[in-house]
Design an enzyme around this catalytic site. Structure first.
Site, PDB file in Angstrom:
ATOM      1  N   CYS A 106       4.977   4.464  -4.059  1.00 31.73           N
ATOM      2  CA  CYS A 106       4.935   3.682  -5.305  1.00 31.73           C
ATOM      3  C   CYS A 106       3.775   4.149  -6.182  1.00 31.73           C
ATOM      4  O   CYS A 106       3.920   4.279  -7.399  1.00 31.73           O
ATOM      5  CB  CYS A 106       4.814   2.189  -5.002  1.00 31.73           C
ATOM      6  SG  CYS A 106       6.352   1.504  -4.349  1.00 31.73           S
ATOM      7  N   GLN A 129       0.830  -1.212   0.000  1.00 32.60           N
ATOM      8  CA  GLN A 129       0.000   0.000   0.000  1.00 32.60           C
ATOM      9  C   GLN A 129       0.865   1.264   0.000  1.00 32.60           C
ATOM     10  O   GLN A 129       0.480   2.288   0.564  1.00 32.60           O
ATOM     11  CB  GLN A 129      -0.941  -0.005   1.205  1.00 32.60           C
ATOM     12  CG  GLN A 129      -2.137  -0.927   1.032  1.00 32.60           C
ATOM     13  CD  GLN A 129      -2.991  -0.546  -0.181  1.00 32.60           C
ATOM     14  OE1 GLN A 129      -3.104   0.615  -0.551  1.00 32.60           O
ATOM     15  NE2 GLN A 129      -3.594  -1.543  -0.812  1.00 32.60           N
ATOM     16  N   SER A 130       2.029   1.191  -0.614  1.00 29.44           N
ATOM     17  CA  SER A 130       2.935   2.331  -0.625  1.00 29.44           C
ATOM     18  C   SER A 130       2.336   3.541  -1.367  1.00 29.44           C
ATOM     19  O   SER A 130       1.978   3.448  -2.541  1.00 29.44           O
ATOM     20  CB  SER A 130       4.246   1.908  -1.297  1.00 29.44           C
ATOM     21  OG  SER A 130       5.017   3.039  -1.628  1.00 29.44           O
ATOM     22  N   ASN A 131       2.255   4.656  -0.663  1.00 31.27           N
ATOM     23  CA  ASN A 131       1.822   5.908  -1.305  1.00 31.27           C
ATOM     24  C   ASN A 131       2.888   6.388  -2.284  1.00 31.27           C
ATOM     25  O   ASN A 131       2.583   6.977  -3.321  1.00 31.27           O
ATOM     26  CB  ASN A 131       1.601   6.993  -0.250  1.00 31.27           C
ATOM     27  CG  ASN A 131       0.460   6.651   0.685  1.00 31.27           C
ATOM     28  OD1 ASN A 131      -0.650   6.396   0.247  1.00 31.27           O
ATOM     29  ND2 ASN A 131       0.738   6.617   1.990  1.00 31.27           N
TER      30      ASN A 131
END
Ligand SMILES: *Cc1c(COP(=O)(O)O)cnc(C)c1O
Length: 313
Positions: free
Chosen positions: A49, A45-47
């Site tokens: 990325c 859930q990387s913002n």
């Protein structure tokens, strides 16, 4: 106590949050080096990325994401947006991640080279000496905000995860004298880690840009003596996992002010800030009258955790 919020969750719609500030400089560096591909890494859930995937597409660059963990059956939140933006995605197991992901990135770069293309690797959260410029530049903007509001805050408060926002604000505070201190609430690792990390990244920034910084205040910053205030105690069960108090804080701020926090970063930091204020003289904001909270975004991280909100009462 006056609480002010720097609305960096409004730096865009799809690319909202703090990562775009750092990517502005990292992607410029990639283009300067003639790269046509961006490789970066992070959690599912990387913002960061998600922002990279979208910016890459907008700029006509290929994006390859290396994500930590197993491919979920149903992509949601940021991961859904990564897919929609057309990013190529590889999943690596959480076990051995810290050594495996840079190796895999190097392999992808070599492959790109063989195919006559050129790939730039952006480390986790774009937190390196290039991305550091993001919150140095943001600090200049905050200085103007503070002048306009005729405000001198006791502290500027943020969440810290890969450390680049915190370190950029520390440099920014040295250059633009924003507040008495920068206080960061860690959402991973511990204070010792961020203490070393900030000094390391700022030192690398000073050496990489030595020519540019010569004769400026940036060159004079002494990494040995800077204050790195990382407030522990609010990480909860771990990175990306929050207790009920964080979800309660998110609900309260949304219903009082219409400002939406996220459960991974800003919800924890905001909860930590309010808890420290409530401690009065025992807390880290003893005697403060004005605090500026940097809202670093993360909205899309709410949706994969929707089961943690309860509305029946
Ligand atoms: C990445 C992130 C942070 C932490 O910033 P770092 O520079 O990685 O420490 C805070 N809030 C949100 C919403 C983020 O995505």
């Amino acid at each position: 106590m006056n609480l002010w919020v720097k609305r960096d969750e409004m730096t865009g719609v799809e690319v909202s949050g703090n990562k775009i500030r750092k990517l502005e400089f990292c992607i410029a560096e990639a283009q300067r080096q003639g790269c046509d591909t961006l490789i970066t890494c992070g959690g599912l859930q990387s913002n960061h990325c998600r922002a990279t995937a979208i910016m890459g597409t907008r700029l006509g660059m290929k994006v390859h994401l290396i994500l930590r963990g197993e491919e979920p059956e149903l992509p949601t939140g940021n991961l859904l947006m990564d897919h929609l933006a057309g990013a190529e995605i590889s999943y690596l197991p959480a076990e051995g991640w810290s050594t495996a992901h840079p190796q895999y990135a190097a392999q992808l770069q070599a492959e790109a080279e063989r195919l006559g293309s050129r790939a730039y690797f952006i480390p986790t959260g774009a937190s390196d000496e290039v991305g550091l410029w993001g919150y140095i530049s943001a600090s200049e903007e905050i200085a103007a905000d503070l002048r306009a509001a005729n405000l001198r805050p006791n502290a500027i408060v943020c969440a810290t995860g890969s450390g680049g926002t915190q370190a950029g604000l520390i440099v920014g505070n040295e250059l633009f004298n924003l507040a008495d201190k920068i206080v960061a609430f860690n959402v991973s690792d511990d204070a010792k880690y961020f203490d070393e990390r900030a000094r390391l990244d700022i030192g690398r920034w000073q050496s990489r840009y030595a020519d540019l910084l010569a004769g400026t205040a940036g060159a004079d910053i002494d990494v040995a003596t800077i204050q790195v205030n990382t407030q522990e105690g609010y990480l909860g069960p771990g990175y990306g996992v929050a207790g009920p108090e964080v979800f309660e804080t998110i609900k309260q701020l949304a219903s009082c002010e219409g400002i939406f926090l996220d459960p991974v970063y800003t919800g924890k930091a905001f909860h930590g800030m309010v808890s420290e204020i409530r401690k009065g003289d025992e807390g880290c904001f003893a005697g403060a009258t004005d605090l500026v909270f940097i809202h670093t975004g993360g909205l899309f991280g709410l949706f994969p955790q929707q089961e943690n909100f309860h509305f029946s009462d």
